[in-house]
Design a protein around this motif. Sequence first.
Motif, PDB file in Angstrom:
ATOM      1  N   VAL A 229       5.353   3.665   0.065  1.00 43.77           N
ATOM      2  CA  VAL A 229       4.341   2.691   0.998  1.00 43.77           C
ATOM      3  C   VAL A 229       4.640   3.211   2.610  1.00 43.77           C
ATOM      4  N   VAL A 244      -3.259  10.044   6.033  1.00 46.19           N
ATOM      5  CA  VAL A 244      -2.892   8.898   5.181  1.00 46.19           C
ATOM      6  C   VAL A 244      -3.948   8.727   4.108  1.00 46.19           C
ATOM      7  N   LEU A 245      -5.225   9.126   4.217  1.00 47.71           N
ATOM      8  CA  LEU A 245      -6.401   9.201   3.244  1.00 47.71           C
ATOM      9  C   LEU A 245      -5.800  10.168   2.207  1.00 47.71           C
ATOM     10  N   LEU A 248      -3.050   8.856  -0.008  1.00 45.15           N
ATOM     11  CA  LEU A 248      -3.460   7.974  -0.800  1.00 45.15           C
ATOM     12  C   LEU A 248      -4.325   8.534  -2.275  1.00 45.15           C
ATOM     13  N   ASN A 249      -5.295   9.230  -1.879  1.00 49.34           N
ATOM     14  CA  ASN A 249      -5.974  10.011  -2.740  1.00 49.34           C
ATOM     15  C   ASN A 249      -5.093  10.672  -3.695  1.00 49.34           C
ATOM     16  N   LEU A 253       1.176   8.447  -1.598  1.00 51.73           N
ATOM     17  CA  LEU A 253       1.167   6.977  -1.021  1.00 51.73           C
ATOM     18  C   LEU A 253       0.680   5.843  -2.271  1.00 51.73           C
ATOM     19  N   LYS A 254       1.361   4.807  -2.387  1.00 53.91           N
ATOM     20  CA  LYS A 254       0.834   3.759  -3.173  1.00 53.91           C
ATOM     21  C   LYS A 254       0.016   2.890  -2.345  1.00 53.91           C
ATOM     22  N   GLY A 255       0.475   3.009  -1.062  1.00 56.19           N
ATOM     23  CA  GLY A 255      -0.213   1.858  -0.184  1.00 56.19           C
ATOM     24  C   GLY A 255       0.044   2.051   1.061  1.00 56.19           C
ATOM     25  N   ALA A 256      -0.712   1.518   1.949  1.00 55.21           N
ATOM     26  CA  ALA A 256      -0.372   1.731   3.521  1.00 55.21           C
ATOM     27  C   ALA A 256      -0.526   0.622   4.050  1.00 55.21           C
ATOM     28  N   ARG A 275     -10.855   0.438   1.381  1.00 54.01           N
ATOM     29  CA  ARG A 275      -9.489   0.779   0.455  1.00 54.01           C
ATOM     30  C   ARG A 275      -8.734  -0.538   0.169  1.00 54.01           C
ATOM     31  N   ASP A 277      -5.936  -0.489  -1.316  1.00 53.89           N
ATOM     32  CA  ASP A 277      -4.436  -0.011  -1.245  1.00 53.89           C
ATOM     33  C   ASP A 277      -4.069   0.135   0.355  1.00 53.89           C
ATOM     34  N   VAL A 278      -4.784  -0.266   1.071  1.00 55.92           N
ATOM     35  CA  VAL A 278      -4.747  -0.519   2.769  1.00 55.92           C
ATOM     36  C   VAL A 278      -4.698  -1.775   3.149  1.00 55.92           C
TER      37      VAL A 278
END
Length: 322
Positions: A229, A244-245, A248-249, A253-256, A275, A277-278
């Motif tokens: 994260v 970051v995108l 995530l894709n 990253l599981k989240g931000a 998103r 997850d953001v």
Amino acid sequence: MQVRRLLFLQKADVLEQQKAWVVAQLGAALPQASIEFAGSAEAVPEGAVFDVVIAPTLPWLPQALGRLTDYRWVHFLSAGVEKIWAMDFDKTRPIMTKSSGVHGAPMSEYAIGAMLYFTKQFGRFHQQARHAEWQHLWLDGLTGKQLTVLGLGHVGQSLARRAKAFDMQVAGTLRNLRPVEQVDRVVSLAEIESELARTDFLICCLPLTEETRGLVNDELLGRLKPGAVLIDISRGGVVKGDAVLKALNAGTLKGAALDVFEQQPLPKDSPLWQREDVLITPHVAGTTPHYLKRALDVFLQSLHDQMAGRPISNQIDVKAGY
């Protein structure tokens, strides 16, 4: 240095709210000083001489300083001063200080909250509650997880102390390596790769300089342990939004949790808004009702250090850019 005349600059609408606080706090600490206020460049007395000017990084600061015959010290009410380098005023002659440490408590609390938000899946449960859904989940914890802090300044060190209350492993970066209390491993940015590979939470607390601009990019995020994260509480421009995108894709990253952005406000057409997850917040991680008092306390401590012949810890390094 004796302070006999002090000028406090602020946006006009904010100034009226802060005057009484400034007079009470600075007046008690500096009873010999006269304190004057200006809510615009035009309100600054032309040709005047002040020992100290206290101000945010106002866009009209160069014009305000240009009206003065002399001033010996400029104290900024913010910890980040990246805006001043594009401003046309002499940065080499006066003492320049910033309000380092003013963000330690609120920003580290924000980071802890963001870690818990993802670990305890509060966002998911909030959505379930809106639809009256009862869906049981097994939740993870912070205990034993690794927190890696990019920038072990006041905020990073404050965060490390709080993370240890959750029994986390803490690693972090410093330009000049030295042991830091509650930090298990201190490394340089050049040596961060081995830490990224075991990082569960990456917290960015760096100032924005030519060295750090765009630092958190595809390459750096690609070295993270999958499922990490990212929490960005630095300055807009240190973290690249497109990177970051992509992370995530890709599932790196599981989240931000993002509090600052390259462009602020974040454009409405940014895909980050859509998103789940953001977690997006509008540059509020450092806000607190105690901000002004703490910023003025930082100035007063700096003044005491200077008068006692001690180094000023929060003096701006013109060469370093912060």
